[in-house]
Scaffold this motif. Structure first.
Motif, PDB file in Angstrom:
ATOM      1  N   SER A 141      61.209  -2.707   6.969  1.00  0.00           N
ATOM      2  CA  SER A 141      62.038  -3.473   6.043  1.00  0.00           C
ATOM      3  C   SER A 141      63.100  -4.260   6.799  1.00  0.00           C
ATOM      4  N   TYR A 142      63.733  -5.191   6.091  1.00  0.00           N
ATOM      5  CA  TYR A 142      64.870  -5.914   6.650  1.00  0.00           C
ATOM      6  C   TYR A 142      66.120  -5.058   6.467  1.00  0.00           C
ATOM      7  N   PRO A 143      66.811  -4.684   7.543  1.00  0.00           N
ATOM      8  CA  PRO A 143      68.060  -3.942   7.370  1.00  0.00           C
ATOM      9  C   PRO A 143      69.166  -4.827   6.801  1.00  0.00           C
ATOM     10  N   THR A 144      69.126  -6.117   7.159  1.00  0.00           N
ATOM     11  CA  THR A 144      70.080  -7.111   6.657  1.00  0.00           C
ATOM     12  C   THR A 144      69.308  -8.346   6.206  1.00  0.00           C
ATOM     13  N   ALA A 145      70.019  -9.312   5.645  1.00  0.00           N
ATOM     14  CA  ALA A 145      69.350 -10.475   5.065  1.00  0.00           C
ATOM     15  C   ALA A 145      68.762 -11.410   6.098  1.00  0.00           C
ATOM     16  N   SER A 146      69.216 -11.335   7.336  1.00  0.00           N
ATOM     17  CA  SER A 146      68.739 -12.250   8.360  1.00  0.00           C
ATOM     18  C   SER A 146      68.160 -11.457   9.529  1.00  0.00           C
ATOM     19  N   VAL A 147      66.841 -11.543   9.686  1.00  0.00           N
ATOM     20  CA  VAL A 147      66.159 -10.880  10.800  1.00  0.00           C
ATOM     21  C   VAL A 147      65.482 -11.973  11.620  1.00  0.00           C
ATOM     22  N   THR A 148      65.992 -12.212  12.802  1.00  0.00           N
ATOM     23  CA  THR A 148      65.461 -13.290  13.635  1.00  0.00           C
ATOM     24  C   THR A 148      64.608 -12.769  14.791  1.00  0.00           C
ATOM     25  N   GLU A 149      64.486 -11.458  14.907  1.00  0.00           N
ATOM     26  CA  GLU A 149      63.654 -10.857  15.950  1.00  0.00           C
ATOM     27  C   GLU A 149      62.191 -10.882  15.528  1.00  0.00           C
ATOM     28  N   ASN A 150      61.293 -11.003  16.486  1.00  0.00           N
ATOM     29  CA  ASN A 150      59.854 -10.931  16.221  1.00  0.00           C
ATOM     30  C   ASN A 150      59.471  -9.466  16.054  1.00  0.00           C
ATOM     31  N   THR A 151      59.635  -8.948  14.838  1.00  0.00           N
ATOM     32  CA  THR A 151      59.397  -7.526  14.593  1.00  0.00           C
ATOM     33  C   THR A 151      57.921  -7.155  14.650  1.00  0.00           C
ATOM     34  N   SER A 152      57.023  -8.143  14.614  1.00  0.00           N
ATOM     35  CA  SER A 152      55.591  -7.817  14.698  1.00  0.00           C
ATOM     36  C   SER A 152      55.267  -7.163  16.034  1.00  0.00           C
ATOM     37  N   LEU A 153      56.043  -7.477  17.079  1.00  0.00           N
ATOM     38  CA  LEU A 153      55.778  -6.913  18.401  1.00  0.00           C
ATOM     39  C   LEU A 153      56.141  -5.430  18.481  1.00  0.00           C
ATOM     40  N   LEU A 154      56.840  -4.916  17.468  1.00  0.00           N
ATOM     41  CA  LEU A 154      57.215  -3.501  17.453  1.00  0.00           C
ATOM     42  C   LEU A 154      56.107  -2.619  16.890  1.00  0.00           C
ATOM     43  N   PHE A 155      55.113  -3.231  16.245  1.00  0.00           N
ATOM     44  CA  PHE A 155      54.035  -2.442  15.651  1.00  0.00           C
ATOM     45  C   PHE A 155      53.093  -1.946  16.749  1.00  0.00           C
ATOM     46  N   ARG A 156      52.695  -0.678  16.645  1.00  0.00           N
ATOM     47  CA  ARG A 156      51.776  -0.085  17.608  1.00  0.00           C
ATOM     48  C   ARG A 156      50.660   0.658  16.862  1.00  0.00           C
ATOM     49  N   ARG A 157      49.445   0.251  17.104  1.00  0.00           N
ATOM     50  CA  ARG A 157      48.313   0.953  16.509  1.00  0.00           C
ATOM     51  C   ARG A 157      48.104   2.274  17.255  1.00  0.00           C
ATOM     52  N   ASP A 158      47.765   3.288  16.492  1.00  0.00           N
ATOM     53  CA  ASP A 158      47.432   4.589  17.077  1.00  0.00           C
ATOM     54  C   ASP A 158      46.043   4.498  17.701  1.00  0.00           C
ATOM     55  N   PRO A 159      45.925   4.514  19.025  1.00  0.00           N
ATOM     56  CA  PRO A 159      44.618   4.326  19.661  1.00  0.00           C
ATOM     57  C   PRO A 159      43.656   5.475  19.420  1.00  0.00           C
TER      58      PRO A 159
END
Length: 439
Positions: A141-159
């Motif tokens: 989720s967005y912790p605040t109204a403006s998220v400018t970081e590429n949060t998709s890079l934080l996702f990790r699939r369980d191999p």
């Protein structure tokens, strides 16, 4: 892998106020303000009737961070109904309703999982019929109204997991124009993530950006303005035993926003113009398919009616008359279903003088050079932006206008440029702005 079914929805924007609409009859205004809740109700009914194993909601559940108690109670009632049928809901919050919002916190039933905002969290979803694990669902989720970081890079699939992997993200893929660059990422980022399905929110236009893996914007449930035209709803997703997904779009909107062009080339008289407008309005009514219609016409092309339409008086008077008639229809017959209503919200004039523009653009004249410059700017965004902002620079001292200009997208700049070209053609052509055959 075990076959299962889920629903991907996003951008519910509950309690949208629709403040920009003026002149609406009270009955239609109430219906419009109820439309986001009605779409939510239909989403719940769809999940029940289609025996969905779970729902994912990709952000902007509420329209505003200080959402009303009414909106929260209606959402809780929807989640409670899904709980009664044993249907889990996996939710993230977006820029309109971040976790930092000051709204009252109502407790949700245990079937609802709201993902946190510090990093992607994951849960295992099961098939309702037998409890067999079918998918790993991850979201942030967005912790605040403006998220400018590429949060998709934080996702990790369980191999080590053989399950289907679904990522829920509220963000802007590849910098889509006209939308805030929140949680910006590239399509390549998502395709290289190892996830099987990216359930996206934030962009209200329904789009499938990739099928391997699936990268999908479901769009919003209910259009909220004339910038959000056409069918709105969600995707019903069936995942087979071999991991292949089949997507089926389901309409959920109760109010359908429509833009329609009316060319004027073959319209010689004001009477013919009025009749054409009325004819097209009834066409929209006949094709309403159970949706209340809100319609805006754009007059296009070149013809003898251009000076009249450009003047604006007749356009305004016809619009008021059509709105008066539609209001009378609803007031005279309170039992008339609102899906039979088509509200003419406005007219746009993008017409030109009845001239040979191509010939003028080839002339060795000031007007010819102006038209050639405009044509180049239409195909070169940087030149277009320079021309428009330079022309409007004297207005930058006005704070309100400065904000409007900074928020203009490329399409709006192109529209301004084209209107300026037509005005220049009228003023500089031989016949002047009142003529119909200047060369």
């Amino acid at each position: 892998m075990t076959a299962f079914r889920f629903i991907h929805a996003a951008d519910l924007h509950l309690d949208t106020p629709f403040t920009g609409m003026s002149g609406l009859p009270d009955r239609l205004r109430r219906h419009l303000q109820e439309s986001t809740f009605a779409a939510l109700g239909d989403l719940v009914d769809l999940a029940v009737s289609e025996s969905a194993d779970f729902l994912v909601i990709s952000g902007d559940v509420y329209d505003a961070s200080d959402s009303s108690l009414r909106a929260q109670l209606r959402l809780k009632a929807a989640w409670d109904k899904l709980a009664q049928h044993g249907i889990p809901v996996y939710v993230i919050h977006g820029n309109h309703d971040p976790l930092s919002s000051s709204r009252l916190r109502l407790s949700y039933p245990p079937n609802v999982t709201v993902f946190g905002g510090s990093r992607p969290e994951s849960v295992t979803a099961v098939r309702r019929s037998d409890g067999v694990p079918v998918a790993v669902v991850s979201g942030i989720s967005y912790p605040t109204a403006s998220v400018t970081e590429n949060t998709s890079l934080l996702f990790r699939r369980d191999p080590d997991s053989p399950l289907y992997h679904i990522a829920i993200l509220h963000g802007n893929v590849d910098g889509q124009e006209g939308h805030d660059p929140y949680s910006p990422c590239s399509l390549r980022d998502l395709q290289n993530s190892g996830y099987d399905y990216w359930a996206l929110g934030h962009i209200h236009k329904r789009q499938i950006l990739s099928q391997s893996p699936w990268v999908v914007y479901s769009g919003n449930l209910q259009g909220r303005s004339l910038k959000e035209t056409g069918p709105k709803g969600c995707y019903l997703v069936d995942v087979s035993e071999n991991g292949e997904a089949l997507l089926s779009f389901r309409e959920l909107d109760h109010v359908r926003w429509t833009e329609m062009d009316i060319p004027i080339e073959d319209l010689a008289t004001e009477e013919a113009w009025k009749e054409r407008v009325e004819e097209k309005l009834e066409e929209v009514r006949d094709l309403s398919t159970g949706k209340t219609g809100i319609l805006r016409f754009t007059f296009t092309g070149r013809g003898p009616l251009h000076p009249i339409l450009q003047n604006g008086r007749e356009v305004s008077e016809l619009l008021m008359e059509l709105q008066r008639r539609e209001t009378a229809r609803m007031e005279n017959d309170p039992s008339l279903p609102l899906h039979a209503a088509v509200w003419p919200a406005g007219f746009k004039v993008k017409t030109g003088m009845d001239i040979n523009r191509a010939q003028l653009a080839q002339e060795d004249s000031f007007l010819g050079e102006l038209l050639r410059l405009g044509d180049r700017a239409a195909s070169v965004p940087d030149l277009r932006e320079d021309l428009v902002l330079s022309a409007l620079s004297p207005l930058m001292e006005q704070r309100y206008l400065r904000g409007m200009m900074k928020s203009m997208d490329s399409a709006e700049m192109l529209d301004l440029l084209q209107r300026a070209q037509e005005l220049a053609s009228s003023l500089l052509s031989e016949e002047g702005p009142g003529g119909g055959n200047g060369t």
